[in-house]
Design an enzyme around this catalytic site. Structure first.
Site, mmCIF file in Angstrom:
data_model
loop_
_atom_site.group_PDB
_atom_site.id
_atom_site.type_symbol
_atom_site.label_atom_id
_atom_site.label_comp_id
_atom_site.label_asym_id
_atom_site.label_seq_id
_atom_site.Cartn_x
_atom_site.Cartn_y
_atom_site.Cartn_z
ATOM 1 N N PRO A 228 -84.577 -100.042 90.808
ATOM 2 C CA PRO A 228 -85.122 -99.124 91.823
ATOM 3 C C PRO A 228 -85.911 -99.873 92.894
ATOM 4 C CG PRO A 228 -86.309 -98.910 89.734
ATOM 5 C CD PRO A 228 -85.157 -99.822 89.480
ATOM 6 N N GLU B 238 -88.154 -100.636 80.214
ATOM 7 C CA GLU B 238 -89.078 -100.826 81.354
ATOM 8 C C GLU B 238 -88.470 -101.741 82.411
ATOM 9 O OE1 GLU B 238 -91.855 -99.108 81.872
ATOM 10 O OE2 GLU B 238 -91.191 -98.106 80.046
ATOM 11 N N ARG C 174 -63.236 -98.286 96.970
ATOM 12 C CA ARG C 174 -62.461 -97.475 97.924
ATOM 13 C C ARG C 174 -62.294 -98.169 99.267
ATOM 14 N NH1 ARG C 174 -64.656 -93.739 100.952
ATOM 15 N NH2 ARG C 174 -63.215 -92.083 100.376
ATOM 16 N N ASP D 132 -64.566 -90.893 107.249
ATOM 17 C CA ASP D 132 -65.639 -90.590 106.302
ATOM 18 C C ASP D 132 -67.018 -90.774 106.929
ATOM 19 O OD1 ASP D 132 -64.241 -89.833 104.057
ATOM 20 O OD2 ASP D 132 -64.002 -91.881 103.334
#
Ligand code: SAM
Length: 268
Positions: free
Chosen positions: A94, A121, A159, A174
Site C-alpha cells: 500500500p 504486517e 490486455r 478504453d
C-alpha cells in the site's frame, strides 16, 4: 519463424493456489493458451530452510502481528535472477507508487516481471530497501495480502500485450488509454464514451439518434464530446495534463458554461 516468447510473471506468494482460478477464465486463459502470457508461481515456503517451512517472525520492537522474514524472499528472487539477471522485482505494497494506466503501459514493455505478495504486517524492510526495484500499490486502502494486487497487475498488463485482445481497437477507446495505445495524435487519457446496444428503445429509454444515423464523422465527434463530458463531470483532474485540440477546447468551454457543475465521484 520462431514464435515470440510469452511475457512472464513470476509471482512469489504463500498462496500459489489463489491464482488457479484467475488463469482459467476469459482473456488470461486465452493469453496463456495463445502463448502470449506465462505465469510462474513460486511458493515462498519452498525457500524457507527450516522443517516447519517458516516464512514469518515477530517484529523487533514488539507490536501486533507477524512480519515476513527476509531470507526466503531473497532466496526466491535470487533463484529467479539466476535465470534473468535484470528482471524488475515489484513489491505489492500500500506504500508503493499508485498503479495507474501509464504505469501499466510501462510494465507492458517488459518481457518478465517478478511480483512479491506480502501478508500479515508486511515484510522485513530490507526487502524494499535492497531487493525490490519497485513498489506498487493498487489503491489507497489496505488489503490483507498482495495476491489480489498481483492479479490486478497481471490482468491489466496482459490486455496490452499485442495480439491478446481480439479487438485492438478497444485499447484505443478504453478509459485512460494513452497516445501510443490510442493512436490519436493528441493522446487520450479520457474516460471512455457511453456504449449502447440493441434494442434501440428499452423501457422508454432511447439510444442517442446519432448512433443510429450511420454518419461516421458525426458519431466520431459525438463520442469524443461524450468522452470529454464524462471526464469533465466525473474525473475533471484528468483534463489538467491533457493535450487538447481546438474542437476539444470548444467542447470544454461549452460544458463549463452550461448550468451544471462538475460532480465529484464522492457526490455520485
Ligand atoms: N503494514 C502494512 C502497511 O500498513 O503498509 C500493510 C500490510 S498488508 C496488511 C499485507 C500485504 O498486503 C502487504 O505486504 C501487501 O503485499 C498487500 N497489500 C495491502 N494493501 C495493498 C495495496 N493497496 N496495494 C498492493 N498491495 C497491498
Amino acid at each position: 519463424m520462431e514464435a515470440p516468447k510469452p511475457m512472464q510473471f513470476d509471482v512469489v506468494t504463500i498462496f500459489p493456489d489463489f491464482f488457479g482460478s484467475i488463469l482459467v477464465h476469459g482473456m488470461l486463459k486465452r493469453a496463456v493458451a495463445g502463448g502470449q502470457l506465462a505465469v510462474r508461481l513460486h511458493d515462498l515456503r519452498d525457500f524457507s530452510e527450516d522443517r516447519h517451512r517458516t516464512v514469518d517472525d515477530r517484529p523487533f520492537g514488539g507490536g501486533p502481528g507477524m512480519v515476513f522474514k527476509p531470507e526466503p524472499i531473497f532466496r526466491a528472487v535470487e533463484a529467479i535472477r539466476a535465470e534473468a539477471a535484470d528482471v524488475p522485482v515489484i513489491l505489492l505494497s500500500p506504500q508503493g507508487r499508485l498503479l495507474r494506466q501509464p504505469v501499466v503501459e510501462e510494465l507492458s514493455q517488459r518481457s518478465r516481471i517478478v511480483l512479491i505478495c506480502g501478508r500479515y504486517e508486511g515484510m522485513d524492510e530490507r526487502v524494499a530497501e535492497s531487493l525490490a526495484t519497485d513498489e506498487l500499490s493498487i489503491g489507497d486502502y489496505v488489503l490483507s495480502g498482495g495476491e489480489i494486487g498481483a492479479a490486478v497487475v497481471i490482468e491489466c498488463v496482459t490486455r496490452l500485450i499485442p495480439g491478446v485482445l481480439g479487438n485492438e481497437e478497444s485499447i484505443v477507446q478504453d478509459s485512460f488509454g494513452g497516445e501510443e495505445f490510442s493512436g490519436e495524435p493528441s493522446g487520450r487519457r479520457l474516460l471512455d464514451w457511453p456504449h449502447y446496444t440493441r434494442p434501440a428503445e428499452f423501457r422508454g429509454m432511447r439510444v442517442p439518434e446519432v448512433l443510429l444515423s450511420g454518419d461516421h464523422g458525426e458519431i466520431r465527434r459525438w463520442r469524443r464530446r461524450k468522452a470529454l463530458e464524462k471526464t469533465f463531470r466525473k474525473r475533471p483532474e484528468l483534463l489538467a495534463d491533457l493535450p487538447l485540440d481546438d474542437e476539444d477546447r470548444q467542447v470544454l468551454e461549452e460544458l463549463k458554461q452550461a448550468s451544471w457543475l462538475p460532480v465529484s465521484p464522492q457526490q455520485g
